[in-house]
Scaffold this motif. Structure first.
Motif, PDB file in Angstrom:
ATOM      1  N   GLU A 281       0.868  -1.040  -0.024  1.00 52.06           N
ATOM      2  CA  GLU A 281       0.044  -0.165  -0.060  1.00 52.06           C
ATOM      3  C   GLU A 281       0.910   1.192  -0.051  1.00 52.06           C
ATOM      4  O   GLU A 281       1.759   1.347   0.894  1.00 52.06           O
ATOM      5  CB  GLU A 281      -0.929  -0.004   1.311  1.00 52.06           C
ATOM      6  CG  GLU A 281      -2.173   1.036   1.098  1.00 52.06           C
ATOM      7  CD  GLU A 281      -2.796   0.705   2.390  1.00 52.06           C
ATOM      8  OE1 GLU A 281      -2.667   1.530   3.412  1.00 52.06           O
ATOM      9  OE2 GLU A 281      -4.059   0.070   2.331  1.00 52.06           O
ATOM     10  N   LYS A 282       0.731   2.132  -1.034  1.00 53.64           N
ATOM     11  CA  LYS A 282       1.385   3.328  -1.061  1.00 53.64           C
ATOM     12  C   LYS A 282       0.767   4.539  -1.495  1.00 53.64           C
ATOM     13  O   LYS A 282      -0.529   4.481  -1.969  1.00 53.64           O
ATOM     14  CB  LYS A 282       2.589   3.067  -2.360  1.00 53.64           C
ATOM     15  CG  LYS A 282       3.671   2.131  -1.981  1.00 53.64           C
ATOM     16  CD  LYS A 282       4.740   2.263  -0.788  1.00 53.64           C
ATOM     17  CE  LYS A 282       5.604   1.190  -0.494  1.00 53.64           C
ATOM     18  NZ  LYS A 282       6.464   1.452   0.467  1.00 53.64           N
ATOM     19  N   ASN A 283       1.414   5.484  -1.068  1.00 53.16           N
ATOM     20  CA  ASN A 283       0.487   6.711  -1.356  1.00 53.16           C
ATOM     21  C   ASN A 283       1.041   7.418  -2.654  1.00 53.16           C
ATOM     22  O   ASN A 283       2.198   7.890  -2.956  1.00 53.16           O
ATOM     23  CB  ASN A 283       0.999   7.887  -0.180  1.00 53.16           C
ATOM     24  CG  ASN A 283       0.414   9.243  -0.531  1.00 53.16           C
ATOM     25  OD1 ASN A 283      -0.726   9.529  -1.323  1.00 53.16           O
ATOM     26  ND2 ASN A 283       0.776  10.294   0.100  1.00 53.16           N
ATOM     27  N   LEU A 284       0.037   7.457  -3.755  1.00 49.94           N
ATOM     28  CA  LEU A 284       0.162   8.010  -4.807  1.00 49.94           C
ATOM     29  C   LEU A 284       0.835   9.318  -5.060  1.00 49.94           C
ATOM     30  O   LEU A 284       1.579   9.719  -5.870  1.00 49.94           O
ATOM     31  CB  LEU A 284      -0.885   7.536  -5.703  1.00 49.94           C
ATOM     32  CG  LEU A 284      -0.793   8.095  -7.292  1.00 49.94           C
ATOM     33  CD1 LEU A 284       0.235   7.244  -8.044  1.00 49.94           C
ATOM     34  CD2 LEU A 284      -2.126   7.635  -8.031  1.00 49.94           C
ATOM     35  N   ILE A 285       0.068  10.080  -4.115  1.00 55.16           N
ATOM     36  CA  ILE A 285       0.715  11.677  -4.131  1.00 55.16           C
ATOM     37  C   ILE A 285       2.009  11.622  -3.741  1.00 55.16           C
ATOM     38  O   ILE A 285       2.802  12.648  -4.298  1.00 55.16           O
ATOM     39  CB  ILE A 285      -0.393  12.344  -3.219  1.00 55.16           C
ATOM     40  CG1 ILE A 285      -1.818  12.397  -3.481  1.00 55.16           C
ATOM     41  CG2 ILE A 285       0.094  13.929  -3.075  1.00 55.16           C
ATOM     42  CD1 ILE A 285      -2.222  12.954  -5.011  1.00 55.16           C
ATOM     43  N   GLY A 286       2.512  11.018  -2.772  1.00 55.26           N
ATOM     44  CA  GLY A 286       3.863  10.922  -2.440  1.00 55.26           C
ATOM     45  C   GLY A 286       4.706  10.683  -3.844  1.00 55.26           C
ATOM     46  O   GLY A 286       5.808  11.011  -3.823  1.00 55.26           O
ATOM     47  N   ILE A 287       4.541   9.398  -4.233  1.00 56.60           N
ATOM     48  CA  ILE A 287       5.101   8.882  -5.453  1.00 56.60           C
ATOM     49  C   ILE A 287       5.171  10.285  -6.422  1.00 56.60           C
ATOM     50  O   ILE A 287       6.148  10.238  -7.183  1.00 56.60           O
ATOM     51  CB  ILE A 287       4.293   7.732  -6.023  1.00 56.60           C
ATOM     52  CG1 ILE A 287       4.628   6.736  -4.698  1.00 56.60           C
ATOM     53  CG2 ILE A 287       5.013   7.238  -7.128  1.00 56.60           C
ATOM     54  CD1 ILE A 287       3.686   5.223  -5.393  1.00 56.60           C
ATOM     55  N   CYS A 288       4.040  10.706  -6.873  1.00 56.02           N
ATOM     56  CA  CYS A 288       4.022  11.852  -8.027  1.00 56.02           C
ATOM     57  C   CYS A 288       5.253  12.977  -7.345  1.00 56.02           C
ATOM     58  O   CYS A 288       5.939  13.360  -8.462  1.00 56.02           O
ATOM     59  CB  CYS A 288       2.732  12.302  -8.253  1.00 56.02           C
ATOM     60  SG  CYS A 288       1.701  10.972  -8.922  1.00 56.02           S
ATOM     61  N   ASN A 289       4.850  13.535  -6.359  1.00 56.91           N
ATOM     62  CA  ASN A 289       5.832  14.479  -5.791  1.00 56.91           C
ATOM     63  C   ASN A 289       7.373  14.073  -5.813  1.00 56.91           C
ATOM     64  O   ASN A 289       8.220  14.830  -6.233  1.00 56.91           O
ATOM     65  CB  ASN A 289       5.480  14.607  -4.218  1.00 56.91           C
ATOM     66  CG  ASN A 289       4.299  15.633  -4.089  1.00 56.91           C
ATOM     67  OD1 ASN A 289       3.871  16.362  -5.105  1.00 56.91           O
ATOM     68  ND2 ASN A 289       3.718  15.417  -3.004  1.00 56.91           N
ATOM     69  N   LYS A 325       6.723   4.612 -10.236  1.00 59.99           N
ATOM     70  CA  LYS A 325       7.476   5.928 -10.461  1.00 59.99           C
ATOM     71  C   LYS A 325       8.256   5.718 -11.793  1.00 59.99           C
ATOM     72  O   LYS A 325       8.493   6.646 -12.741  1.00 59.99           O
ATOM     73  CB  LYS A 325       8.960   5.796  -9.345  1.00 59.99           C
ATOM     74  CG  LYS A 325       8.214   6.373  -8.231  1.00 59.99           C
ATOM     75  CD  LYS A 325       9.672   6.372  -7.125  1.00 59.99           C
ATOM     76  CE  LYS A 325       9.066   7.012  -5.666  1.00 59.99           C
ATOM     77  NZ  LYS A 325      10.372   7.106  -4.812  1.00 59.99           N
ATOM     78  N   GLN A 326       8.691   4.207 -12.236  1.00 63.30           N
ATOM     79  CA  GLN A 326       9.053   4.319 -13.583  1.00 63.30           C
ATOM     80  C   GLN A 326       8.273   4.798 -14.662  1.00 63.30           C
ATOM     81  O   GLN A 326       8.791   5.271 -15.744  1.00 63.30           O
ATOM     82  CB  GLN A 326       9.490   3.024 -14.007  1.00 63.30           C
ATOM     83  CG  GLN A 326      10.317   2.597 -15.082  1.00 63.30           C
ATOM     84  CD  GLN A 326      11.749   3.372 -15.198  1.00 63.30           C
ATOM     85  OE1 GLN A 326      12.408   3.397 -14.347  1.00 63.30           O
ATOM     86  NE2 GLN A 326      11.856   3.924 -16.688  1.00 63.30           N
ATOM     87  N   VAL A 327       6.824   4.518 -14.590  1.00 63.27           N
ATOM     88  CA  VAL A 327       5.820   4.804 -15.487  1.00 63.27           C
ATOM     89  C   VAL A 327       5.837   6.436 -15.464  1.00 63.27           C
ATOM     90  O   VAL A 327       5.828   6.864 -16.847  1.00 63.27           O
ATOM     91  CB  VAL A 327       4.709   4.074 -15.082  1.00 63.27           C
ATOM     92  CG1 VAL A 327       3.289   4.566 -15.785  1.00 63.27           C
ATOM     93  CG2 VAL A 327       4.516   2.681 -15.290  1.00 63.27           C
ATOM     94  N   LEU A 328       5.721   6.822 -14.575  1.00 66.95           N
ATOM     95  CA  LEU A 328       5.553   8.121 -14.330  1.00 66.95           C
ATOM     96  C   LEU A 328       6.919   9.051 -15.005  1.00 66.95           C
ATOM     97  O   LEU A 328       6.511  10.147 -15.510  1.00 66.95           O
ATOM     98  CB  LEU A 328       5.245   8.838 -12.927  1.00 66.95           C
ATOM     99  CG  LEU A 328       3.905   8.329 -12.414  1.00 66.95           C
ATOM    100  CD1 LEU A 328       3.936   8.747 -10.806  1.00 66.95           C
ATOM    101  CD2 LEU A 328       2.732   9.033 -13.258  1.00 66.95           C
ATOM    102  N   ILE A 329       7.932   8.757 -14.706  1.00 73.95           N
ATOM    103  CA  ILE A 329       9.031   9.013 -15.253  1.00 73.95           C
ATOM    104  C   ILE A 329       9.099   9.102 -16.674  1.00 73.95           C
ATOM    105  O   ILE A 329       9.356   9.869 -17.488  1.00 73.95           O
ATOM    106  CB  ILE A 329      10.465   8.694 -14.593  1.00 73.95           C
ATOM    107  CG1 ILE A 329      10.478   9.076 -13.299  1.00 73.95           C
ATOM    108  CG2 ILE A 329      11.692   8.952 -15.342  1.00 73.95           C
ATOM    109  CD1 ILE A 329      11.553   8.231 -12.177  1.00 73.95           C
TER     110      ILE A 329
END
Length: 445
Positions: A281-289, A325-329
């Motif tokens: 379970e991870k926080n998507l907002i933190g990942i995006c930031n 993270k890899q996807v967003l990058i």
């Protein structure tokens, strides 16, 4: 000699029957009348012809017996040959119902031949394979081909899938009317498993390559990002050394800058370091930031501004943090590369009905209409120096997370990519995410 039995026996028999009559005539008149001789000659010819007919019939009967014997031998040999095959030999009618199956069918499907005869072939295969066969049929009819090959997945009685290669021949009657199919089904489980392993290995290599490529491209921006905090640190250390006041404030600034450098370096190391897939379970907002922090300087160097449009309230998803993270990058990096003359990138995050959508909108050149349907296919790229693996890997990751991708684009105006993921609640029991059954994306313009 046997060919003339009738022509020898019948005239001889006739002669034997007529001999008393000839003797009597001769005894009465001491000579044989001309009319009697003529009559006897006609009867002899008829007898000869009847013998010839008899001989011909006998030859026909012998040929038929010989043909029947050969047919029985061939039929028996053919049946034994068909029964000895490990592959399934089949025949269907024009509606696709089984008309013939050899005994190998039971080993492949788990059903006896009698259980399957008369049933439609679609009952033995999965839905995806059925549509694949229909497409192959349509292509064969359209192109005038008499046969095609297709890989299908059969469901046996225990609901265990078995991969099969089908060689299908279209059968037509003398008038050109389609009357059914015939062909061979060959099991290819080992080949398919080898292909799946190869695909998995290629995906792993592609992910690793993509990570290293992204790390290399971000090097210039990170060097610039690290240089600024180092300049500040050196300046404040010099002030402290010269005995300036407000040392505590200087210390706070120095530690803040060091933490920023550490954060950036950790993100860079995360990209280049191979890691095991772990869902949690991870926080998507933190990942995006974190991702935006990593890419911000790279964007500024290209005269591009990244605009965030989302709240800081946590949105929890069940995922592998490194892969997301890899996807967003990759998606944001593609957006940066699409704007050679600078511009804006808008990152939107919205949560609704147990789903969260991440929208990335750029002001780049856009994607041509003829290319948008191919986006995400391995080795397809619109870049002159691209490998065509980046988006393919991204879409596979999204699919494995139970997500979907929507792409819209307009030439000279930009492209928008929306990734949708299922959200989770803290009180829900976590399971391995489901895989979406449809294709990873729906492309619209």
């Amino acid at each position: 000699m046997n060919s003339y039995v009738g022509r020898l026996v019948v005239p001889t028999l006739f002669s034997a029957l007529q001999l008393p009559y000839i003797v009597w005539l001769y005894a009465e008149s001491r000579k044989v009348p001309v009319v009697g001789i003529f009559y006897l000659a006609i009867i002899a010819v008829v007898a000869w012809l009847l013998g010839a007919v008899y001989d011909k019939k006998q030859r026909t009967i012998e040929l038929l017996k010989d043909s029947e014997g050969r047919y029985r031998i061939i039929s028996k040999s053919s049946k034994e040959l068909l029964n000895s095959f490990n592959e399934v030999i089949f025949k269907t009618d024009e509606k696709g119902k089984w008309q013939y199956l050899n005994p190998a069918w039971k080993m492949m499907s788990g059903r006896t031949v009698n259980e399957s005869l008369g049933l439609h072939f679609s009952k033995e295969i999965d839905k995806t394979s059925y549509h694949r066969i229909l497409k192959a049929f349509a292509n064969s009819f359209r192109e005038g081909k008499r046969y095609f090959r297709v890989d299908i997945k059969m469901n046996n009685r225990n609901n265990e899938g078995s991969w099969v290669e089908a060689f299908v021949k279209l059968v037509y009657d003398d008038g050109g009317e389609f009357i059914g199919t015939a062909g061979i089904l060959s099991e290819i489980n080992e080949r398919k498993h080898a292909e799946e392993k190869l695909v998995s290995l290629n995906e792993h290599l592609a992910i690793t390559s993509s990570k290293l490529s992204a790390a290399a491209q971000l090097a210039a921006g990170i060097a610039h990002e690290v240089r600024n905090p180092m300049t500040s640190i050196l300046g404040f250390v010099k002030l402290i050394k010269d005995g300036s006041e407000n040392k505590q404030e200087y210390y706070d600034i120095i530690f803040s800058e060091i933490n920023r450098i550490e954060q950036i370096l950790n993100e860079l190391l995360l990209l280049s370091k191979p890691s095991k897939t772990e869902f949690s379970e991870k926080n998507l907002i933190g990942i995006c930031n974190h991702v935006l922090t990593l890419l911000e300087t790279n964007a500024v160097l290209n005269n591009i501004q990244i605009h965030k449009n989302f709240d800081e309230d946590p949105i929890l998803i069940y995922c592998d943090e490194n892969q997301i993270k890899q996807v967003l990058i990759n998606l944001i990096k593609n957006a940066i590369e699409s704007m050679a003359n600078g511009g804006n990138i808008f990152v939107n995050i919205q949560e609704k009905d147990h789903e969260v959508s991440i929208g990335i909108l750029d002001e780049g050149e856009g994607i041509p209409e003829h290319s948008i349907q191919k986006i995400g296919e391995p080795f397809f790229t619109t870049k002159s120096s691209g490998t065509g693996l980046g988006l393919s890997v991204c879409f596979k990751i999204i699919e494995n997370h139970g997500g979907k991708v929507f792409i819209t684009s307009e030439r000279a105006k930009g492209t928008k990519i929306v990734c949708v993921f299922p959200t989770c609640k803290t009180n829900e029991k976590k399971e391995v995410p489901f895989k979406i059954m449809n294709k990873f994306s729906e492309n619209k313009i």
